[in-house]
Design a protein around this motif. Structure first.
Motif, PDB file in Angstrom:
ATOM      1  N   TYR A  74       0.856  -1.187   0.000  1.00 57.92           N
ATOM      2  CA  TYR A  74       0.000   0.000   0.000  1.00 57.92           C
ATOM      3  C   TYR A  74       0.892   1.237   0.000  1.00 57.92           C
ATOM      4  N   PRO A  75       0.419   2.350  -0.565  1.00 60.21           N
ATOM      5  CA  PRO A  75       1.217   3.576  -0.550  1.00 60.21           C
ATOM      6  C   PRO A  75       1.343   4.172   0.844  1.00 60.21           C
ATOM      7  N   CYS A  76       0.367   3.933   1.712  1.00 58.66           N
ATOM      8  CA  CYS A  76       0.443   4.515   3.055  1.00 58.66           C
ATOM      9  C   CYS A  76      -0.478   3.790   4.008  1.00 58.66           C
ATOM     10  N   ILE A  77      -0.355   4.126   5.284  1.00 59.48           N
ATOM     11  CA  ILE A  77      -1.150   3.493   6.330  1.00 59.48           C
ATOM     12  C   ILE A  77      -2.644   3.759   6.143  1.00 59.48           C
ATOM     13  N   HIS A  78      -2.978   4.951   5.656  1.00 55.40           N
ATOM     14  CA  HIS A  78      -4.396   5.283   5.493  1.00 55.40           C
ATOM     15  C   HIS A  78      -5.021   4.436   4.393  1.00 55.40           C
ATOM     16  N   CYS A  79      -4.271   4.257   3.319  1.00 53.99           N
ATOM     17  CA  CYS A  79      -4.762   3.377   2.247  1.00 53.99           C
ATOM     18  C   CYS A  79      -5.021   1.980   2.794  1.00 53.99           C
ATOM     19  N   HIS A  80      -4.097   1.487   3.607  1.00 57.53           N
ATOM     20  CA  HIS A  80      -4.260   0.167   4.209  1.00 57.53           C
ATOM     21  C   HIS A  80      -5.519   0.108   5.064  1.00 57.53           C
ATOM     22  N   ASN A  81      -5.670   1.081   5.932  1.00 57.12           N
ATOM     23  CA  ASN A  81      -6.755   1.010   6.902  1.00 57.12           C
ATOM     24  C   ASN A  81      -8.136   1.220   6.270  1.00 57.12           C
ATOM     25  N   GLU A  82      -8.171   1.941   5.167  1.00 61.80           N
ATOM     26  CA  GLU A  82      -9.455   2.121   4.482  1.00 61.80           C
ATOM     27  C   GLU A  82      -9.869   0.859   3.741  1.00 61.80           C
ATOM     28  N   ALA A  83      -8.883   0.084   3.310  1.00 61.68           N
ATOM     29  CA  ALA A  83      -9.188  -1.077   2.475  1.00 61.68           C
ATOM     30  C   ALA A  83      -9.312  -2.369   3.284  1.00 61.68           C
ATOM     31  N   GLU A  84      -8.687  -2.417   4.456  1.00 66.21           N
ATOM     32  CA  GLU A  84      -8.646  -3.658   5.234  1.00 66.21           C
ATOM     33  C   GLU A  84      -9.479  -3.506   6.504  1.00 66.21           C
ATOM     34  N   THR A  85      -9.978  -4.614   7.022  1.00 68.96           N
ATOM     35  CA  THR A  85     -10.749  -4.561   8.258  1.00 68.96           C
ATOM     36  C   THR A  85      -9.887  -4.858   9.486  1.00 68.96           C
ATOM     37  N   HIS A  86      -8.672  -5.399   9.274  1.00 74.52           N
ATOM     38  CA  HIS A  86      -7.770  -5.662  10.395  1.00 74.52           C
ATOM     39  C   HIS A  86      -6.867  -4.453  10.634  1.00 74.52           C
ATOM     40  N   SER A  87      -6.243  -4.416  11.789  1.00 72.75           N
ATOM     41  CA  SER A  87      -5.318  -3.314  12.034  1.00 72.75           C
ATOM     42  C   SER A  87      -3.931  -3.685  11.541  1.00 72.75           C
ATOM     43  N   ALA A  88      -3.181  -2.672  11.179  1.00 76.14           N
ATOM     44  CA  ALA A  88      -1.873  -2.880  10.565  1.00 76.14           C
ATOM     45  C   ALA A  88      -0.881  -3.416  11.583  1.00 76.14           C
ATOM     46  N   GLU A  89      -0.047  -4.350  11.107  1.00 72.77           N
ATOM     47  CA  GLU A  89       1.040  -4.872  11.943  1.00 72.77           C
ATOM     48  C   GLU A  89       2.349  -4.241  11.493  1.00 72.77           C
ATOM     49  N   GLN A  90       3.239  -4.036  12.452  1.00 69.68           N
ATOM     50  CA  GLN A  90       4.539  -3.461  12.118  1.00 69.68           C
ATOM     51  C   GLN A  90       5.575  -4.578  11.954  1.00 69.68           C
ATOM     52  N   TRP A  91       6.549  -4.323  11.079  1.00 70.85           N
ATOM     53  CA  TRP A  91       7.646  -5.274  10.901  1.00 70.85           C
ATOM     54  C   TRP A  91       8.562  -5.219  12.116  1.00 70.85           C
ATOM     55  N   PRO A  92       8.865  -6.372  12.729  1.00 71.00           N
ATOM     56  CA  PRO A  92       9.814  -6.381  13.858  1.00 71.00           C
ATOM     57  C   PRO A  92      11.230  -6.048  13.376  1.00 71.00           C
ATOM     58  N   ALA A  93      12.031  -5.522  14.284  1.00 72.14           N
ATOM     59  CA  ALA A  93      13.375  -5.058  13.910  1.00 72.14           C
ATOM     60  C   ALA A  93      14.230  -6.156  13.284  1.00 72.14           C
ATOM     61  N   HIS A  94      14.047  -7.407  13.718  1.00 70.92           N
ATOM     62  CA  HIS A  94      14.914  -8.467  13.191  1.00 70.92           C
ATOM     63  C   HIS A  94      14.621  -8.791  11.725  1.00 70.92           C
ATOM     64  N   THR A  95      13.543  -8.263  11.176  1.00 69.27           N
ATOM     65  CA  THR A  95      13.237  -8.517   9.767  1.00 69.27           C
ATOM     66  C   THR A  95      13.781  -7.424   8.844  1.00 69.27           C
ATOM     67  N   PHE A  96      14.321  -6.340   9.424  1.00 71.41           N
ATOM     68  CA  PHE A  96      14.684  -5.184   8.602  1.00 71.41           C
ATOM     69  C   PHE A  96      15.739  -5.509   7.542  1.00 71.41           C
ATOM     70  N   THR A  97      16.708  -6.375   7.904  1.00 79.04           N
ATOM     71  CA  THR A  97      17.816  -6.601   6.976  1.00 79.04           C
ATOM     72  C   THR A  97      17.492  -7.608   5.882  1.00 79.04           C
ATOM     73  N   ASN A  98      16.488  -8.460   6.094  1.00 78.51           N
ATOM     74  CA  ASN A  98      16.257  -9.510   5.100  1.00 78.51           C
ATOM     75  C   ASN A  98      14.862  -9.514   4.504  1.00 78.51           C
ATOM     76  N   THR A  99      14.075  -8.490   4.785  1.00 78.52           N
ATOM     77  CA  THR A  99      12.722  -8.444   4.236  1.00 78.52           C
ATOM     78  C   THR A  99      12.593  -7.308   3.232  1.00 78.52           C
TER      79      THR A  99
END
Ligand SMILES: [Zn+2]
Ligand SMILES: [Zn+2]
Ligand SMILES: [Zn+2]
Length: 107
Positions: free
Chosen positions: A36-61
């Motif tokens: 999604y381009p932004c959090i608002h786009c996500h929240n308008e289109a989805e019924t679940h709340s957004a999850e954040q990527w944990p720090a340990h995924t930053f280097t390989n995701t």
């Protein structure tokens, strides 16, 4: 070709919420594996709340997409870049303020 969801207003991932010259990235959300381009786009289109990527995924995701050249980069690469590593388009440095919406960061 990666599909970008949300209310995009052009083919470089600008959306109805953020559409300056510099707003050219989309972010893949951990919760639904969709770009999604932004959090608002996500929240308008989805019924679940957004999850954040944990720090340990930053280097390989690869979770950030350059809307100009469609280069997918890791979260860490994005955080360290002022410009797209592939096409050199400038990123919006103010996105930093919004990291907590997308990534688990201490701010
Ligand atoms: Zn989601
Ligand atoms: Zn948006
Ligand atoms: Zn690019």
């Amino acid at each position: 070709m990666v599909h970008v969801y949300g209310t995009t207003v052009d083919n470089e991932t600008r959306c109805t919420h953020y559409h300056t010259d510099l707003d050219i990235i989309a972010i893949k959300f951990k919760c639904c594996d969709k770009y999604y381009p932004c959090i608002h786009c996500h929240n308008e289109a989805e019924t679940h709340s957004a999850e954040q990527w944990p720090a340990h995924t930053f280097t390989n995701t690869k979770a950030v997409l350059c809307g100009v050249c469609r280069y997918e980069m890791t979260i860490q690469t994005y955080m360290q870049a002022t410009h797209c590593p592939q096409c050199q388009s400038q990123f919006n440095s103010r996105c930093r303020l919004h990291y907590p919406y997308y990534f688990e960061v201490d701010q």
